[in-house]
Structures are given as structure tokens and as C-alpha cells.
Scaffold this active site. Structure first.
Site, PDB file in Angstrom:
ATOM      1  N   PHE A  35     -39.896  18.326 -27.052  1.00  0.00           N
ATOM      2  CA  PHE A  35     -39.167  17.100 -27.416  1.00  0.00           C
ATOM      3  C   PHE A  35     -38.364  16.523 -26.246  1.00  0.00           C
ATOM      4  CE2 PHE A  35     -39.893  18.776 -31.702  1.00  0.00           C
ATOM      5  CZ  PHE A  35     -40.314  17.622 -32.360  1.00  0.00           C
ATOM      6  N   HIS A  36     -38.712  16.905 -25.036  1.00  0.00           N
ATOM      7  CA  HIS A  36     -37.994  16.319 -23.901  1.00  0.00           C
ATOM      8  C   HIS A  36     -38.218  14.804 -23.854  1.00  0.00           C
ATOM      9  CE1 HIS A  36     -36.096  16.294 -19.926  1.00  0.00           C
ATOM     10  NE2 HIS A  36     -37.000  15.381 -19.601  1.00  0.00           N
ATOM     11  N   SER A 132     -52.744  14.467 -10.909  1.00  0.00           N
ATOM     12  CA  SER A 132     -52.466  13.057 -10.667  1.00  0.00           C
ATOM     13  C   SER A 132     -53.046  12.615  -9.333  1.00  0.00           C
ATOM     14  CB  SER A 132     -50.953  12.864 -10.641  1.00  0.00           C
ATOM     15  OG  SER A 132     -50.620  11.603 -10.126  1.00  0.00           O
ATOM     16  N   THR A 134     -51.575  11.056  -7.374  1.00  0.00           N
ATOM     17  CA  THR A 134     -50.467  11.126  -6.429  1.00  0.00           C
ATOM     18  C   THR A 134     -50.671  12.251  -5.406  1.00  0.00           C
ATOM     19  OG1 THR A 134     -48.056  10.955  -6.335  1.00  0.00           O
ATOM     20  CG2 THR A 134     -48.930  12.667  -7.741  1.00  0.00           C
ATOM     21  N   TYR A 157     -42.066  15.660  -7.750  1.00  0.00           N
ATOM     22  CA  TYR A 157     -42.989  15.556  -8.881  1.00  0.00           C
ATOM     23  C   TYR A 157     -44.436  15.686  -8.396  1.00  0.00           C
ATOM     24  CZ  TYR A 157     -46.331  13.195 -11.819  1.00  0.00           C
ATOM     25  OH  TYR A 157     -47.477  12.888 -12.501  1.00  0.00           O
ATOM     26  N   LYS A 161     -47.462  18.798  -8.750  1.00  0.00           N
ATOM     27  CA  LYS A 161     -48.855  18.661  -9.208  1.00  0.00           C
ATOM     28  C   LYS A 161     -49.797  19.317  -8.183  1.00  0.00           C
ATOM     29  CE  LYS A 161     -48.375  16.372 -13.082  1.00  0.00           C
ATOM     30  NZ  LYS A 161     -48.658  17.036 -14.351  1.00  0.00           N
TER      31      LYS A 161
HETATM   32  C1  WQD Z   1     -47.625   0.391 -10.229  1.00  0.00           C
HETATM   33  C2  WQD Z   1     -47.418  -0.784  -9.293  1.00  0.00           C
HETATM   34  C3  WQD Z   1     -45.349  -0.713  -8.085  1.00  0.00           C
HETATM   35  C4  WQD Z   1     -42.757  -1.103 -11.617  1.00  0.00           C
HETATM   36  C5  WQD Z   1     -46.430   6.331 -10.495  1.00  0.00           C
HETATM   37  C6  WQD Z   1     -46.341   7.705  -9.894  1.00  0.00           C
HETATM   38  C7  WQD Z   1     -47.562   8.490 -10.199  1.00  0.00           C
HETATM   39  C8  WQD Z   1     -47.862   8.528 -11.675  1.00  0.00           C
HETATM   40  C9  WQD Z   1     -47.698   7.202 -12.342  1.00  0.00           C
HETATM   41  C10 WQD Z   1     -46.576   9.641 -13.389  1.00  0.00           C
HETATM   42  C11 WQD Z   1     -46.834  -0.413  -7.938  1.00  0.00           C
HETATM   43  C12 WQD Z   1     -45.355  -1.892  -9.028  1.00  0.00           C
HETATM   44  C13 WQD Z   1     -43.839  -0.997 -10.770  1.00  0.00           C
HETATM   45  C14 WQD Z   1     -41.938  -2.263 -11.555  1.00  0.00           C
HETATM   46  C15 WQD Z   1     -43.385  -3.144  -9.842  1.00  0.00           C
HETATM   47  N1  WQD Z   1     -47.136   9.572 -12.253  1.00  0.00           N
HETATM   48  N2  WQD Z   1     -44.157  -2.006  -9.897  1.00  0.00           N
HETATM   49  N3  WQD Z   1     -42.308  -3.257 -10.676  1.00  0.00           N
HETATM   50  O1  WQD Z   1     -46.399   3.923  -8.604  1.00  0.00           O
HETATM   51  O2  WQD Z   1     -48.877   3.816  -9.028  1.00  0.00           O
HETATM   52  O3  WQD Z   1     -47.562   5.666  -9.962  1.00  0.00           O
HETATM   53  O4  WQD Z   1     -46.574   6.481 -11.897  1.00  0.00           O
HETATM   54  O5  WQD Z   1     -46.469  10.360 -14.216  1.00  0.00           O
HETATM   55  O6  WQD Z   1     -47.390   9.768  -9.718  1.00  0.00           O
HETATM   56  O7  WQD Z   1     -46.207   7.569  -8.501  1.00  0.00           O
HETATM   57  O8  WQD Z   1     -47.307   3.417 -10.938  1.00  0.00           O
HETATM   58  O9  WQD Z   1     -46.649   1.891 -12.736  1.00  0.00           O
HETATM   59  O10 WQD Z   1     -44.853   2.850 -11.239  1.00  0.00           O
HETATM   60  O11 WQD Z   1     -46.423   1.139 -10.328  1.00  0.00           O
HETATM   61  O12 WQD Z   1     -43.673  -4.081  -9.075  1.00  0.00           O
HETATM   62  O13 WQD Z   1     -40.939  -2.409 -12.284  1.00  0.00           O
HETATM   63  O14 WQD Z   1     -46.447  -1.672  -9.894  1.00  0.00           O
HETATM   64  O15 WQD Z   1     -44.725  -1.047  -6.882  1.00  0.00           O
HETATM   65  O16 WQD Z   1     -47.412  -1.268  -6.983  1.00  0.00           O
HETATM   66  P1  WQD Z   1     -47.516   4.157  -9.508  1.00  0.00           P
HETATM   67  P2  WQD Z   1     -46.250   2.352 -11.387  1.00  0.00           P
END
Ligand code: WQD
Length: 347
Positions: A35-36, A132, A134, A157, A161
Site C-alpha cells: 500500500f505504499h 526499465s 532507464t 532509482y 533497476k
Molecule cells: C517524458 C517527457 C520530460 C513531465 C521517467 C523515468 C523512467 C521511468 C518513467 C519510472 C520528458 C517531459 C515530463 C512534465 C515535461 N521510470 N515532461 N513536463 O523521463 O522518460 O521517464 O519516468 O518509473 O525511469 O526516468 O518520463 O513522463 O517523466 O517524461 O515536459 O511535467 O516529458 O522532460 O521529455 P521519462 P516522463
């Protein structure tokens, strides 16, 4: 007899969609979650899983359990005979992981070690791990295939992974009766088409599409676009967004792969197509019929310009391919957001 699959973190966004697909495919998922990140519903079930029950008209087996609790894991494995584990539990907020590295390593790494040890002790040696994209860090080439170098990401994070991937790989190398499929997710978005389950970030969303959806529904005023001076067509970041139901089906395909005694395999789960932030805003405006206000702000630290998958290996070896396109992802996200403007909580 139907196979029992343990799903750790199964009450979360991706987990609940996986549980649904497992039920549809005839498996018996047993879900654990602490439930985190999940909201309690009635009957001691997380609300997400209560909704899954309503969609499939079958009960979901659930136990509140923290993966760092080794004794509770032992107890669970004594109670159930699992054929495999889908391991999705873990902390996942990139920014928070920079602030609280020990917490991230404790939960993600020791939690996984406890799980693997318990599996080993009970002779359950089949695992699908939620990794991921990532782990690739800043892409050296695109599209990213599974042979691209890994370990390049800079936040705890992402490193957690990568470390878990390495642990599982070493384990499979040392003990040939282990089978593992490491799934490198690109950017999961959207929701089940019923609109009953979807992503429910607590607080201000970190990720693009939940934020965009909340702007569309009027819960937030405008989107901050993190930089428009990247080397991309319109200057904004490009990502490979994948429908969460496609992603969940990828897990079912991975479970089938384990049956081949595959050893350790790694697959990208992406579509192969990248879209920019502004393209996503436009697609969501189309799906919702609402204007989505945005302001361009500074780049977010750690972001890369472009990231998208070569998904060919998963198609070849898992027989899995993303079926849903951008319009469908946004329509389903919008349905979920409209039907649940405050997510799973009632206010
Ligand atoms: C997507 C694009 C942002 C928010 C991250 C983690 C990854 C994975 C998923 C999670 C980028 C841009 C975002 C905002 C914006 N892990 N953006 N305004 O960065 O590809 O991946 O989340 O569990 O490990 O790194 O996804 O959705 O955050 O961003 O302009 O308010 O949208 O710069 O280009 P990301 P994201």
C-alpha cells in the site's frame, strides 16, 4: 490445474493491469503489495484490485505484504505453490531516489534479494522482472536495442533497476535451473479501456501524461514543458509511449517464455515510435476535446533528448508486439481520468 503466479507490487498501475491480463489468460495471480502507492478499497483489497474483480467477475487473491519482510515472504511461499513470480514491487520516483538513495537501495535491492532467496528456498526459480529503459542511460544510438550498453543512468532509482538486472543475470549464470525475463519498459501510459483502472499518482505527478491528463480535467492549471531546445524536431523531449495494456500482455508472453527454460532473457517493451512532448499534448487535446495550456520552462536534470526502442527482439522471441497506437492510448487515459477525476480515492 491453473498456474499460480505471485505478483509483487500488483496493486499498482502496471501491476493491476498485469493481474487483469493474467486472469484473462487463465492464470491464478496471487498479489502482494504494501500500500505504499495504492489506495485501500473495501474487503481489505486495494481499490485497484477491487475494480479488477469487477471487470473480470472473479475474485483476486491478495495479501498485504512488504517484500523486505523475509519472514512474511517465507510464510507466503509455504502457503502457495507458485509456478513463477512477476516482480514489480519497488520504489519508483526518480527525483525522490536522489534525495533518499538508501531508502531506494534498501527497498529495491534488499527487497529483491529477500524475494530471490525465498524463491530459491522453495524451489520457485522462474521470474519476470520489471526493469526499465532507464538502464540504457543517455542513448549512444537509436533505436535502443537490448545490446546497447547499460548502467549509464545517474539516479539511484535507475541504478537499482540496473543492479537488480545484474543480480538476476549472475544468479541465472550460476544456477542453470533459474529462468528469468527482464523486461525493459519504455514509457507506459493509458489505462484499461473500461476506464475503471489506471494510473493514480499520489501528489503532483512526476510523469508527463498523468500531469497532462490532470491539466485536461482542470485539476492543474498548466503543464510545464521541460525544455524546448533539445535536438529533436520541435525541440521537446521524445519518448516511446506504450499502452499499459500492451505492456501487461508482454508479461503474459514473458511467462510463456519461462516455460521454454530460457535462462536469462532481456526484452524491450516499447512500440519503436517516439513522440515529442508537444505531440503528446496535441494528441491529448484531440482525445479530450479540451485545451491543454502549457509553459516552456527549464530542462529537468537528468532528462535525455530522445529515447525509443527497437522492439524487434520481443516480437521475434516472445511473439509480442504493441498493438495500440497513440490515439488509443490517449482516449483510454482520458476515459480513466474523466471517470475518476481524483483517481481511486473518493474525494
Ligand atoms: C517524458 C517527457 C520530460 C513531465 C521517467 C523515468 C523512467 C521511468 C518513467 C519510472 C520528458 C517531459 C515530463 C512534465 C515535461 N521510470 N515532461 N513536463 O523521463 O522518460 O521517464 O519516468 O518509473 O525511469 O526516468 O518520463 O513522463 O517523466 O517524461 O515536459 O511535467 O516529458 O522532460 O521529455 P521519462 P516522463
Amino acid at each position: 490445474m491453473a498456474e499460480k503466479i505471485l505478483v509483487t507490487g500488483g496493486a499498482g498501475y502496471i501491476g493491476s493491469h498485469c493481474v487483469l491480463e493474467l486472469l484473462e489468460a487463465g492464470y491464478v495471480p496471487v498479489v502482494i503489495d504494501n500500500f505504499h502507492n495504492a489506495i485501500r478499497g473495501s474487503d481489505a483489497l486495494p481499490e485497484s484490485l477491487r475494480r479488477v474483480e469487477q471487470i473480470v467477475h472473479r475474485p483476486v487473491l491478495f495479501q498485504e505484504l512488504d517484500i523486505t519482510d523475509g519472514a512474511a515472504l517465507q510464510e507466503l511461499f509455504r502457503k502457495h505453490q507458485f509456478s513463477a513470480v512477476l516482480h514489480l514491487a519497488g520504489l519508483k520516483a526518480v527525483g525522490e531516489s536522489v534525495q533518499k538513495p538508501l531508502e531506494y537501495y534498501r527497498v529495491n535491492l534488499t527487497g529483491t534479494i529477500r524475494l530471490l532467496e525465498t524463491m530459491q528456498a522453495h524451489g520457485v526459480k522462474n521470474i519476470v522482472f520489471s526493469s526499465s529503459a532507464t538502464v540504457y542511460g543517455d542513448p549512444k544510438y537509436l533505436p535502443l536495442d537490448e545490446n546497447h550498453p547499460v548502467g549509464g543512468c545517474t539516479n539511484p532509482y535507475g541504478k537499482s533497476k540496473f543492479f537488480i538486472e545484474e543480480m538476476i543475470r549472475d544468479l541465472c549464470k550460476a544456477e542453470r535451473d533459474w529462468n528469468a525475463v527482464l523486461l525493459r519498459y519504455f514509457n507506459p501510459i493509458g489505462a484499461h479501456e473500461s476506464g475503471m483502472i489506471g494510473e493514480d499518482p499520489q501528489g503532483i505527478p512526476n510523469n508527463l501524461m498523468p500531469y497532462v491528463a490532470q491539466v485536461a480535467v482542470g485539476r492543474r492549471e498548466f503543464l510545464s514543458v521541460f525544455g524546448n531546445d533539445y535536438k529533436t524536431d520541435d525541440g521537446t523531449g521524445v519518448r516511446d509511449y506504450i499502452h499499459v495494456v500492451d505492456l501487461a500482455k508482454g508479461h503474459v508472453a514473458a511467462l510463456k517464455k519461462l516455460k521454454e527454460n530460457c535462462g536469462c532473457k532481456i526484452y524491450n517493451l516499447g512500440t519503436g515510435t517516439g513522440y515529442s512532448v508537444l505531440q503528446m499534448v496535441q494528441a491529448m487535446e484531440k482525445a479530450s476535446g479540451r485545451e491543454i495550456k502549457y509553459k516552456v520552462t527549464a530542462r529537468r536534470e537528468g532528462d535525455v533528448a530522445s529515447c525509443y526502442a527497437d522492439p524487434a527482439l520481443a516480437e521475434r522471441e516472445l511473439g509480442w508486439k504493441a498493438a495500440f497506437g497513440l490515439d488509443k492510448m490517449c482516449e483510454d487515459l482520458w476515459r480513466w481520468q474523466l471517470q475518476n477525476p481524483t483517481g481511486f480515492s473518493k474525494n
